[in-house]
Design an enzyme around this catalytic site. Structure first.
Site, PDB file in Angstrom:
ATOM      1  N   ARG A   1       6.931   1.874   7.084  1.00  0.00           N
ATOM      2  CA  ARG A   1       5.581   2.489   6.853  1.00  0.00           C
ATOM      3  C   ARG A   1       4.939   2.272   8.084  1.00  0.00           C
ATOM      4  O   ARG A   1       4.623   1.235   8.795  1.00  0.00           O
ATOM      5  CB  ARG A   1       4.682   1.793   5.818  1.00  0.00           C
ATOM      6  CG  ARG A   1       3.088   2.354   5.685  1.00  0.00           C
ATOM      7  CD  ARG A   1       2.224   1.951   4.940  1.00  0.00           C
ATOM      8  NE  ARG A   1       2.600   2.798   3.793  1.00  0.00           N
ATOM      9  CZ  ARG A   1       1.789   3.005   2.718  1.00  0.00           C
ATOM     10  NH1 ARG A   1       0.810   2.430   2.603  1.00  0.00           N
ATOM     11  NH2 ARG A   1       2.011   3.968   1.696  1.00  0.00           N
TER      12      ARG A   1
ATOM     13  N   HIS B   1       4.445  11.830   3.589  1.00  0.00           N
ATOM     14  CA  HIS B   1       4.593  10.586   2.655  1.00  0.00           C
ATOM     15  C   HIS B   1       5.414  10.895   1.559  1.00  0.00           C
ATOM     16  O   HIS B   1       5.059  11.291   0.665  1.00  0.00           O
ATOM     17  CB  HIS B   1       3.161  10.416   2.174  1.00  0.00           C
ATOM     18  CG  HIS B   1       3.210   8.985   1.374  1.00  0.00           C
ATOM     19  ND1 HIS B   1       3.935   8.195   1.420  1.00  0.00           N
ATOM     20  CD2 HIS B   1       2.162   8.420   0.638  1.00  0.00           C
ATOM     21  CE1 HIS B   1       3.767   6.852   0.662  1.00  0.00           C
ATOM     22  NE2 HIS B   1       2.803   7.161   0.103  1.00  0.00           N
TER      23      HIS B   1
ATOM     24  N   GLN C   1       5.809   9.456  -2.061  1.00  0.00           N
ATOM     25  CA  GLN C   1       4.584   9.761  -3.085  1.00  0.00           C
ATOM     26  C   GLN C   1       4.978  11.147  -3.946  1.00  0.00           C
ATOM     27  O   GLN C   1       4.757  11.428  -5.153  1.00  0.00           O
ATOM     28  CB  GLN C   1       3.321  10.048  -2.451  1.00  0.00           C
ATOM     29  CG  GLN C   1       2.188   9.931  -3.112  1.00  0.00           C
ATOM     30  CD  GLN C   1       1.984   8.841  -4.219  1.00  0.00           C
ATOM     31  OE1 GLN C   1       1.920   7.943  -3.612  1.00  0.00           O
ATOM     32  NE2 GLN C   1       1.884   9.324  -5.255  1.00  0.00           N
TER      33      GLN C   1
ATOM     34  N   ASP D   1      -6.934  13.746  -1.737  1.00  0.00           N
ATOM     35  CA  ASP D   1      -6.494  12.527  -1.039  1.00  0.00           C
ATOM     36  C   ASP D   1      -7.738  12.018  -0.203  1.00  0.00           C
ATOM     37  O   ASP D   1      -8.729  12.886   0.221  1.00  0.00           O
ATOM     38  CB  ASP D   1      -4.993  12.552  -0.060  1.00  0.00           C
ATOM     39  CG  ASP D   1      -4.646  11.091   0.648  1.00  0.00           C
ATOM     40  OD1 ASP D   1      -5.232  10.055  -0.095  1.00  0.00           O
ATOM     41  OD2 ASP D   1      -3.852  11.294   1.554  1.00  0.00           O
TER      42      ASP D   1
ATOM     43  N   CYS E   1      -2.899  10.271  -4.752  1.00  0.00           N
ATOM     44  CA  CYS E   1      -1.760   9.077  -4.443  1.00  0.00           C
ATOM     45  C   CYS E   1      -2.250   7.672  -4.647  1.00  0.00           C
ATOM     46  O   CYS E   1      -1.623   6.731  -4.588  1.00  0.00           O
ATOM     47  CB  CYS E   1      -1.186   9.266  -3.368  1.00  0.00           C
ATOM     48  SG  CYS E   1      -2.058   9.273  -1.597  1.00  0.00           S
TER      49      CYS E   1
ATOM     50  N   ARG F   1       5.991   5.769  -8.992  1.00  0.00           N
ATOM     51  CA  ARG F   1       6.499   5.022  -7.684  1.00  0.00           C
ATOM     52  C   ARG F   1       7.711   4.358  -7.919  1.00  0.00           C
ATOM     53  O   ARG F   1       8.799   4.438  -7.297  1.00  0.00           O
ATOM     54  CB  ARG F   1       5.428   4.539  -6.951  1.00  0.00           C
ATOM     55  CG  ARG F   1       4.279   5.477  -6.529  1.00  0.00           C
ATOM     56  CD  ARG F   1       4.832   6.565  -5.294  1.00  0.00           C
ATOM     57  NE  ARG F   1       5.356   5.914  -4.248  1.00  0.00           N
ATOM     58  CZ  ARG F   1       4.697   5.492  -3.119  1.00  0.00           C
ATOM     59  NH1 ARG F   1       3.267   5.591  -3.193  1.00  0.00           N
ATOM     60  NH2 ARG F   1       5.059   4.969  -1.993  1.00  0.00           N
TER      61      ARG F   1
HETATM   62  N1  NVA Z   1      -3.514   9.762   3.651  1.00  0.00           N
HETATM   63  C1  NVA Z   1      -3.234   8.621   3.270  1.00  0.00           C
HETATM   64  C2  NVA Z   1      -2.399   8.185   1.980  1.00  0.00           C
HETATM   65  C3  NVA Z   1      -2.507   6.840   1.743  1.00  0.00           C
HETATM   66  C4  NVA Z   1      -1.253   6.387   0.624  1.00  0.00           C
HETATM   67  C5  NVA Z   1      -3.364   7.621   4.523  1.00  0.00           C
HETATM   68  O1  NVA Z   1      -2.216   7.829   5.317  1.00  0.00           O
HETATM   69  O2  NVA Z   1      -3.809   6.762   4.462  1.00  0.00           O
HETATM   70  N1   CP Z   2      -0.063   5.864  -2.436  1.00  0.00           N
HETATM   71  C1   CP Z   2       0.250   4.801  -1.803  1.00  0.00           C
HETATM   72  O1   CP Z   2       1.277   4.931  -0.844  1.00  0.00           O
HETATM   73  O2   CP Z   2      -0.306   3.735  -2.002  1.00  0.00           O
HETATM   74  P1   CP Z   2      -0.275   2.334  -0.925  1.00  0.00           P
HETATM   75  O3   CP Z   2      -1.101   2.641   0.376  1.00  0.00           O
HETATM   76  O4   CP Z   2      -0.990   1.506  -1.797  1.00  0.00           O
HETATM   77  O5   CP Z   2       1.064   2.168  -0.600  1.00  0.00           O
END
Ligand code: NVA
Ligand code: CP
Length: 304
Positions: free
Chosen positions: A105, A132, A135, A220, A260, A288
């Site tokens: 990540r 992502h 997800q 989101d 998500c 997930r």
């Molecule tokens: N769009 C959000 C998704 C988190 C799972 C982010 O990148 O923070």
């Molecule tokens: N939806 C998701 O990826 O959650 P986290 O940021 O908690 O991993």
């Protein structure tokens, strides 16, 4: 450099592989609920590198590896030599000598691609600023469990044209649904993805128009990780894009709601929706685990 199979976006698997993965995830979930142990990844190790916070991604990958008989190692770049300037390429080569797969990540998708180029084991995208994909495996599984095939359906993305929105564009292409996207001007998704998927996506400015007749409404956060400083400006731009009961009423009566998570009630979604009867966000979060088990199996212990 290697020709190892990676999962950096949904485009790394074929539509057939993705549909099979969805069915396998549903099957693995049933096996787990029936108390059947299945450990095809015994002695396999997943390295997990997190440059951003996570609850679901970390927990689901770690639990998945344990349940499949293997192990997961949680790595923070700040604690690694990577955080002191060891080149990404060298880190990728070294990590690949120890573990059987790597989940990352990070912010820059390009960095992930560079890492994957130098990794000799499969690399999984656990979220970048661009997409992502993990997800989406869970979201599609959740839709299929509740409503059957997602092919030919209409999905409405409401809000920021962010990493989740881009992943939904990839999903529209790979799973064969139509994606209505309602974003405020200046917050559009990846232009290349839009251009490549003209027949599968419609970009709109009116969330009610986008939600009309939809089978699934998705939103989101308005400010993603790394955009905290823009929170105020974004809250203003996105205010008309809140998913509330009045917006849900534009969709089909049996439309589902997904997010998500983490969610901000009163911002991108009203409590009446996320905590209401059309919301499937807890199943979505749980899936997930099951969908990533199917992914890990496909990458590390493919069945004949
Ligand atoms: N769009 C959000 C998704 C988190 C799972 C982010 O990148 O923070
Ligand atoms: N939806 C998701 O990826 O959650 P986290 O940021 O908690 O991993």
């Amino acid at each position: 450099m290697s020709s190892t199979k990676h999962f950096l976006s949904l485009l790394d698997l074929t539509s057939e592989e993705l549909n099979a993965l969805t069915q396998r995830a549903i099957e693995l979930k049933k096996m787990l609920k029936a108390g059947r142990h299945y450990e095809p990844l015994k002695h396999k190790v997943l390295g997990m590198v997190f440059e951003k916070s996570s609850t679901r991604t970390r927990l689901s990958f770690e639990t998945a590896m344990i349940q499949l008989g293997g192990h997961a190692i949680f790595l923070l770049p700040a604690d690694m030599q990577l955080g002191r300037g060891e080149p990404l390429e060298d880190t990728a080569r070294v990590l690949s000598r120890f573990v059987d797969a790597i989940m990352i990540r990070t912010y820059s998708h390009h960095k992930l691609e560079v890492f994957a180029t130098y990794s000799t084991v499969p690399v999984i995208n656990g979220l970048t600023d661009l997409v992502h994909p993990c997800q989406l495996l869970a979201d599609v599984q959740t839709f299929v469990e509740h409503r059957g095939s997602i092919s030919g359906r209409t999905v409405a993305w409401i809000g920021d044209g962010n990493n989740m929105c881009n992943a939904y564009i990839d999903a529209a292409r790979q799973f064969g649904f139509h994606l209505n996207i309602a974003c405020p001007q200046g917050y559009d998704p990846d232009p290349q993805r839009l251009a490549d998927n003209k027949n599968r996506t419609t970009l709109m400015r009116d969330p009610r128009e986008a939600a009309a007749g939809a089978d699934l409404i998705v939103t989101d956060v308005w400010a993603s990780m790394g955009q905290e400083d823009e929170h105020q400006a974004r809250a203003k731009a996105f205010a008309p894009f809140q998913v509330n009961a009045s917006l849900m009423a534009c969709a089909k009566p049996d439309a589902l709601f997904m997010h998500c998570l983490p969610a901000h009630r009163g911002e991108e979604v009203a409590a009446e929706v996320i905590d209401g009867p059309q919301s499937v966000v807890w199943d979505e979060a749980e899936n997930r685990l099951h969908s990533q088990k199917a992914l890990l199996e496909l990458l590390l212990a493919p069945r004949p």
